[in-house]
Scaffold this active site. Structure first.
Site, PDB file in Angstrom:
ATOM      1  N   MET A 151     -11.469  -6.012   5.421  1.00  0.00           N
ATOM      2  CA  MET A 151     -10.681  -5.075   6.217  1.00  0.00           C
ATOM      3  C   MET A 151     -10.445  -5.657   7.605  1.00  0.00           C
ATOM      4  O   MET A 151     -11.399  -6.030   8.298  1.00  0.00           O
ATOM      5  CB  MET A 151     -11.410  -3.727   6.352  1.00  0.00           C
ATOM      6  CG  MET A 151     -11.663  -3.007   5.043  1.00  0.00           C
ATOM      7  SD  MET A 151     -10.150  -2.601   4.141  1.00  0.00           S
ATOM      8  CE  MET A 151      -9.300  -1.552   5.339  1.00  0.00           C
ATOM      9  N   SER A 162       0.833  -1.197   0.000  1.00  0.00           N
ATOM     10  CA  SER A 162       0.000   0.000   0.000  1.00  0.00           C
ATOM     11  C   SER A 162       0.870   1.249   0.000  1.00  0.00           C
ATOM     12  O   SER A 162       1.648   1.479   0.938  1.00  0.00           O
ATOM     13  CB  SER A 162      -0.905   0.019   1.226  1.00  0.00           C
ATOM     14  OG  SER A 162      -1.536   1.284   1.342  1.00  0.00           O
ATOM     15  N   HIS A 216      -1.095  -1.225  -4.448  1.00  0.00           N
ATOM     16  CA  HIS A 216      -2.356  -0.917  -3.768  1.00  0.00           C
ATOM     17  C   HIS A 216      -2.433   0.583  -3.486  1.00  0.00           C
ATOM     18  O   HIS A 216      -1.538   1.150  -2.854  1.00  0.00           O
ATOM     19  CB  HIS A 216      -2.461  -1.705  -2.463  1.00  0.00           C
ATOM     20  CG  HIS A 216      -3.790  -1.595  -1.798  1.00  0.00           C
ATOM     21  ND1 HIS A 216      -4.865  -2.393  -2.146  1.00  0.00           N
ATOM     22  CD2 HIS A 216      -4.236  -0.777  -0.817  1.00  0.00           C
ATOM     23  CE1 HIS A 216      -5.906  -2.082  -1.393  1.00  0.00           C
ATOM     24  NE2 HIS A 216      -5.554  -1.090  -0.583  1.00  0.00           N
ATOM     25  N   GLY A 230      -5.032  -4.718   6.230  1.00  0.00           N
ATOM     26  CA  GLY A 230      -4.966  -4.102   7.548  1.00  0.00           C
ATOM     27  C   GLY A 230      -4.146  -4.892   8.557  1.00  0.00           C
ATOM     28  O   GLY A 230      -4.467  -6.038   8.857  1.00  0.00           O
ATOM     29  N   GLY A 242      -2.989   4.159   8.151  1.00  0.00           N
ATOM     30  CA  GLY A 242      -2.056   3.052   8.116  1.00  0.00           C
ATOM     31  C   GLY A 242      -1.483   2.765   9.494  1.00  0.00           C
ATOM     32  O   GLY A 242      -1.683   3.531  10.436  1.00  0.00           O
ATOM     33  N   ASP A 265      -4.722   3.543  -1.894  1.00  0.00           N
ATOM     34  CA  ASP A 265      -5.830   3.886  -1.007  1.00  0.00           C
ATOM     35  C   ASP A 265      -6.318   5.300  -1.293  1.00  0.00           C
ATOM     36  O   ASP A 265      -5.558   6.268  -1.164  1.00  0.00           O
ATOM     37  CB  ASP A 265      -5.387   3.785   0.454  1.00  0.00           C
ATOM     38  CG  ASP A 265      -5.159   2.347   0.892  1.00  0.00           C
ATOM     39  OD1 ASP A 265      -6.068   1.537   0.704  1.00  0.00           O
ATOM     40  OD2 ASP A 265      -4.069   2.034   1.410  1.00  0.00           O
ATOM     41  N   HIS A 271      -8.361   1.236  -4.200  1.00  0.00           N
ATOM     42  CA  HIS A 271      -9.331   0.983  -3.124  1.00  0.00           C
ATOM     43  C   HIS A 271     -10.012   2.304  -2.780  1.00  0.00           C
ATOM     44  O   HIS A 271      -9.417   3.180  -2.153  1.00  0.00           O
ATOM     45  CB  HIS A 271      -8.577   0.417  -1.915  1.00  0.00           C
ATOM     46  CG  HIS A 271      -9.447   0.088  -0.749  1.00  0.00           C
ATOM     47  ND1 HIS A 271      -8.917  -0.387   0.436  1.00  0.00           N
ATOM     48  CD2 HIS A 271     -10.791   0.158  -0.547  1.00  0.00           C
ATOM     49  CE1 HIS A 271      -9.888  -0.587   1.303  1.00  0.00           C
ATOM     50  NE2 HIS A 271     -11.035  -0.255   0.720  1.00  0.00           N
ATOM     51  N   MET A 319      -8.991   8.093  -0.123  1.00  0.00           N
ATOM     52  CA  MET A 319      -9.850   8.468   1.008  1.00  0.00           C
ATOM     53  C   MET A 319     -10.341   9.892   0.822  1.00  0.00           C
ATOM     54  O   MET A 319      -9.598  10.762   0.354  1.00  0.00           O
ATOM     55  CB  MET A 319      -9.074   8.354   2.322  1.00  0.00           C
ATOM     56  CG  MET A 319      -8.412   7.007   2.546  1.00  0.00           C
ATOM     57  SD  MET A 319      -7.502   6.971   4.115  1.00  0.00           S
ATOM     58  CE  MET A 319      -6.626   5.408   3.950  1.00  0.00           C
TER      59      MET A 319
END
Length: 228
Positions: A139, A10, A35, A177, A146, A37, A68, A39
């Site tokens: 998750m 990630s 990956h 996670g 993180g 992320d 994601h 948000m």
């Protein structure tokens, strides 16, 4: 080394001041996926990156871009991320008003579909949509930041695996996670085949990325520890 386990570092844990170079480094170090992320500060209490950043780093790797989306109003942004270079687009079942429509929208851009479940969401919430997706993301932390500790939702991972197997579908199970060399074998043993790892890959610096990825793939069940 387990070739059937895929590692998706990630970039949330990467050095954002040199993000392109970091993506190149984990690519060369043996990452299977990149990956990413995303948000929005609404669905989760953090803001990260948009489609423009994905576009800018797409040239730094030919690996699968695993995007994601931890955002509200997912449908409004699918096209942007598809055009930016995403290969897999994952949305959260908790944010989807019409999950089947969202899955079909992602497919319309010839992208693979992932559906994510927060720790408190039952796996039963996604059973109806399994025929339309390519990956389930479980998750094992509450999304948004993180470096959190692994929540041992091993029964949940196992149940998702059983649902998929019973229906004879070819769907990946990704766990996201708190993944370390100590928790990775727990997730794998429960049924996961893709592991997202941020801190476990990036914390040791560029010279250790290859070793970190190899350690995750070769970690054994006898060394498994929750929250190590």
């Amino acid at each position: 080394m387990r070739d059937d386990v895929l590692i998706a570092p990630s970039i949330l844990s990467a050095d954002f001041s040199k993000l392109g170079a970091e993506v190149e480094a984990i690519d060369k170090a043996g990452a299977d996926f990149i990956h990413i992320d995303v948000m929005d500060g609404h669905f989760v209490p953090n803001i990260t990156i948009g489609a423009g950043v994905v576009t800018s780093i797409r040239k730094n790797s030919n690996k699968i871009f695993d995007v994601h989306l931890m955002i509200e109003n997912t449908d409004n942004f699918v096209e942007d991320f598809a055009k930016a270079g995403a290969d897999i687009i994952t949305f959260h079942i908790e944010s989807a008003i019409h999950a089947h429509r969202t899955a079909e929208l992602i497919k319309s851009f010839d992208k693979k579909v992932g559906v994510a479940l927060n720790p408190s969401t039952s796996e039963k919430e996604i059973e109806y949509i399994l025929p339309y997706i390519d990956m389930v993301v479980i998750m094992t932390v509450n999304p948004g930041f993180g470096g959190q500790k692994f929540i041992p939702l091993l029964d949940k991972i196992h149940n998702v695996k059983k649902m998929i197997d019973d229906l004879e579908f070819n769907i990946d199970i990704q766990v996201d996670g708190g993944i370390t060399s100590k928790t990775a074998p727990l997730a794998i043993d429960a049924g996961a085949n893709i592991l997202v790892a941020g801190t476990a890959v990036f914390a040791g610096g560029k010279e250790n990325y290859s070793k970190a990825i190899a350690n995750l793939k070769s970690s054994s069940f006898k060394d498994a520890v929750v929250n190590s």
